[in-house]
Design an enzyme around this catalytic site. Structure first.
Site, PDB file in Angstrom:
ATOM      1  N   SER A  25      34.624  35.036  48.312  1.00  0.00           N
ATOM      2  CA  SER A  25      35.624  36.062  48.645  1.00  0.00           C
ATOM      3  C   SER A  25      36.523  35.505  49.734  1.00  0.00           C
ATOM      4  O   SER A  25      36.102  34.626  50.510  1.00  0.00           O
ATOM      5  CB  SER A  25      34.944  37.328  49.165  1.00  0.00           C
ATOM      6  N   TYR A  45      28.003  41.369  53.952  1.00  0.00           N
ATOM      7  CA  TYR A  45      28.814  40.892  52.822  1.00  0.00           C
ATOM      8  C   TYR A  45      29.535  39.603  53.220  1.00  0.00           C
ATOM      9  O   TYR A  45      29.513  38.611  52.479  1.00  0.00           O
ATOM     10  CB  TYR A  45      29.815  41.980  52.425  1.00  0.00           C
TER      11      TYR A  45
HETATM   12  P1  NAD Z   1      32.241  45.121  40.039  1.00  0.00           P
HETATM   13  O1  NAD Z   1      31.443  46.075  40.872  1.00  0.00           O
HETATM   14  O2  NAD Z   1      33.314  45.641  39.150  1.00  0.00           O
HETATM   15  O3  NAD Z   1      31.252  44.209  39.181  1.00  0.00           O
HETATM   16  C1  NAD Z   1      30.066  43.678  39.711  1.00  0.00           C
HETATM   17  C2  NAD Z   1      29.036  43.628  38.607  1.00  0.00           C
HETATM   18  O4  NAD Z   1      27.838  43.030  39.130  1.00  0.00           O
HETATM   19  C3  NAD Z   1      28.661  45.002  38.065  1.00  0.00           C
HETATM   20  O5  NAD Z   1      28.722  45.014  36.659  1.00  0.00           O
HETATM   21  C4  NAD Z   1      27.224  45.184  38.559  1.00  0.00           C
HETATM   22  O6  NAD Z   1      26.409  45.974  37.685  1.00  0.00           O
HETATM   23  C5  NAD Z   1      26.749  43.737  38.635  1.00  0.00           C
HETATM   24  N1  NAD Z   1      25.586  43.591  39.513  1.00  0.00           N
HETATM   25  C6  NAD Z   1      25.384  44.133  40.749  1.00  0.00           C
HETATM   26  N2  NAD Z   1      24.189  43.797  41.215  1.00  0.00           N
HETATM   27  C7  NAD Z   1      23.606  43.015  40.274  1.00  0.00           C
HETATM   28  C8  NAD Z   1      22.363  42.346  40.184  1.00  0.00           C
HETATM   29  N3  NAD Z   1      21.447  42.435  41.165  1.00  0.00           N
HETATM   30  N4  NAD Z   1      22.093  41.621  39.071  1.00  0.00           N
HETATM   31  C9  NAD Z   1      22.992  41.546  38.067  1.00  0.00           C
HETATM   32  N5  NAD Z   1      24.176  42.155  38.097  1.00  0.00           N
HETATM   33  C10 NAD Z   1      24.492  42.876  39.182  1.00  0.00           C
HETATM   34  O7  NAD Z   1      32.848  44.086  41.082  1.00  0.00           O
HETATM   35  P2  NAD Z   1      33.912  42.895  40.961  1.00  0.00           P
HETATM   36  O8  NAD Z   1      35.052  43.247  41.833  1.00  0.00           O
HETATM   37  O9  NAD Z   1      34.154  42.482  39.571  1.00  0.00           O
HETATM   38  O10 NAD Z   1      33.075  41.784  41.740  1.00  0.00           O
HETATM   39  C11 NAD Z   1      32.645  40.588  41.157  1.00  0.00           C
HETATM   40  C12 NAD Z   1      32.472  39.564  42.256  1.00  0.00           C
HETATM   41  O11 NAD Z   1      33.714  39.381  42.941  1.00  0.00           O
HETATM   42  C13 NAD Z   1      31.462  39.978  43.329  1.00  0.00           C
HETATM   43  O12 NAD Z   1      30.691  38.849  43.703  1.00  0.00           O
HETATM   44  C14 NAD Z   1      32.342  40.409  44.492  1.00  0.00           C
HETATM   45  O13 NAD Z   1      31.699  40.279  45.728  1.00  0.00           O
HETATM   46  C15 NAD Z   1      33.503  39.465  44.335  1.00  0.00           C
HETATM   47  N6  NAD Z   1      34.741  39.885  44.993  1.00  0.00           N
HETATM   48  C16 NAD Z   1      35.318  41.072  44.695  1.00  0.00           C
HETATM   49  C17 NAD Z   1      36.473  41.440  45.355  1.00  0.00           C
HETATM   50  C18 NAD Z   1      37.148  42.767  45.106  1.00  0.00           C
HETATM   51  O14 NAD Z   1      38.071  43.135  45.828  1.00  0.00           O
HETATM   52  N7  NAD Z   1      36.746  43.505  44.076  1.00  0.00           N
HETATM   53  C19 NAD Z   1      37.053  40.588  46.313  1.00  0.00           C
HETATM   54  C20 NAD Z   1      36.426  39.389  46.577  1.00  0.00           C
HETATM   55  C21 NAD Z   1      35.263  39.038  45.918  1.00  0.00           C
END
Ligand code: NAD
Length: 256
Positions: free
Chosen positions: A142, A156
């Site tokens: 991130s 986080y």
């Molecule tokens: P999201 O919540 O839409 O998707 C995350 C997915 O991970 C969900 O389907 C959830 O069920 C799954 N998940 C959670 N815990 C789990 C586990 N223990 N085992 C298996 N699956 C699990 O979120 P997103 O925005 O698509 O995030 C994806 C990645 O991107 C994450 O690592 C997040 O930290 C990172 N990220 C997101 C953002 C943002 O602004 N959304 C910014 C930077 C980084």
């Protein structure tokens, strides 16, 4: 097609970046093993199949070593090889705040999913990729790993900093084995993870103050960057941290 003949293991595929990447990679010819804890994960694979692609949904909690081992075995059993591992599943918990007030439970859960989950993915992808003659590992970090968060989320942020560090080390370790390891650092995105955290218009506007492009990113925009890292187009890229962040990490002052 950019991933023709390749097999991709992707975590967090029930929504957001993971689902967008699974659909994009499948459209580029990859066979997908889609791992998530969510009940709705099978929908991702149904969409892939409805478009003529190949995929398998696996229920796996990435924080549990044995479940990731089983999921990666599924990829090799179903499709005979592993070429791509996109360790993307992550959580951002509601009571994650500063070092003084964040509960031990929140710290443990965050590190278990965001850090150990990525490590488990690497642990089982590396031997599978050796058997396939190489591969590409992509770990979702991130922008907060480089910048810190505007509102404190210490567990986080720490988990994502660790993802960057382990990615660099693994990239060097496996460079001569034709296994590339890169990090992907999204900026603030309009996905469930962030929107449920920024749950008022005021909080959303406050976050956008820091983004030069003045908008949240979309999961598809991050998936497109992951596709580059997954494909042979990035064949000389390893140990990198690809920012897909609307310019946030470049911003010292933000234009009005
Ligand atoms: P999201 O919540 O839409 O998707 C995350 C997915 O991970 C969900 O389907 C959830 O069920 C799954 N998940 C959670 N815990 C789990 C586990 N223990 N085992 C298996 N699956 C699990 O979120 P997103 O925005 O698509 O995030 C994806 C990645 O991107 C994450 O690592 C997040 O930290 C990172 N990220 C997101 C953002 C943002 O602004 N959304 C910014 C930077 C980084």
């Amino acid at each position: 097609m950019r991933l023709d003949g390749k097999v991709a293991f992707i975590t967090g595929t029930a929504s957001g970046i993971g689902r967008a990447a699974a659909l994009l990679f499948a459209g580029e010819g990859a066979r997908i093993v889609a791992a998530d804890i969510s009940e709705t994960n099978h929908e991702t694979v149904e969409i892939i199949r409805s478009k003529g692609g190949e995929g398998t949904a696996v229920r796996a909690d990435v924080s549990v070593d044995a479940e990731v081992a089983r999921a990666v075995r599924t990829a090799e059993a179903a499709y005979g090889r592993l070429d791509i591992a996109f360790n993307n599943a992550g959580v951002m918990l509601a009571d994650d705040a500063d070092a003084v007030s964040t509960s031990e439970e929140t710290i443990d859960k965050t590190l278990a999913v965001n850090l150990k989950g990525v490590l488990h993915g690497c642990k089982y992808a590396v031997p599978a990729m050796r058997r396939s003659g190489g591969g590409s590992i992509i770990n979702t970090a991130s922008f907060v790993a480089s910048m810190g968060a505007a509102t404190p989320q210490i567990a986080y942020t720490a988990s994502k900093g660790a993802v960057l560090s382990l990615t660099r080390e693994l990239a060097v370790l496996h460079a001569r084995e034709n296994i590339r390891v890169n990090a992907l650092s999204p900026g603030p995105l309009r996905t469930e993870l962030l929107m449920s955290y920024l749950d008022t218009e005021k909080k959303r506007e406050r976050r956008l103050v820091h983004v030069p492009m003045g908008r949240f990113g979309e999961a598809d925009e991050v998936a497109a960057a992951a596709l580059f890292l997954a494909s042979d187009e990035s064949s000389y890229v390893t140990g990198a941290n690809l920012m897909v962040d609307g310019g946030i990490t470049a911003a010292y002052v933000t234009p009005d």
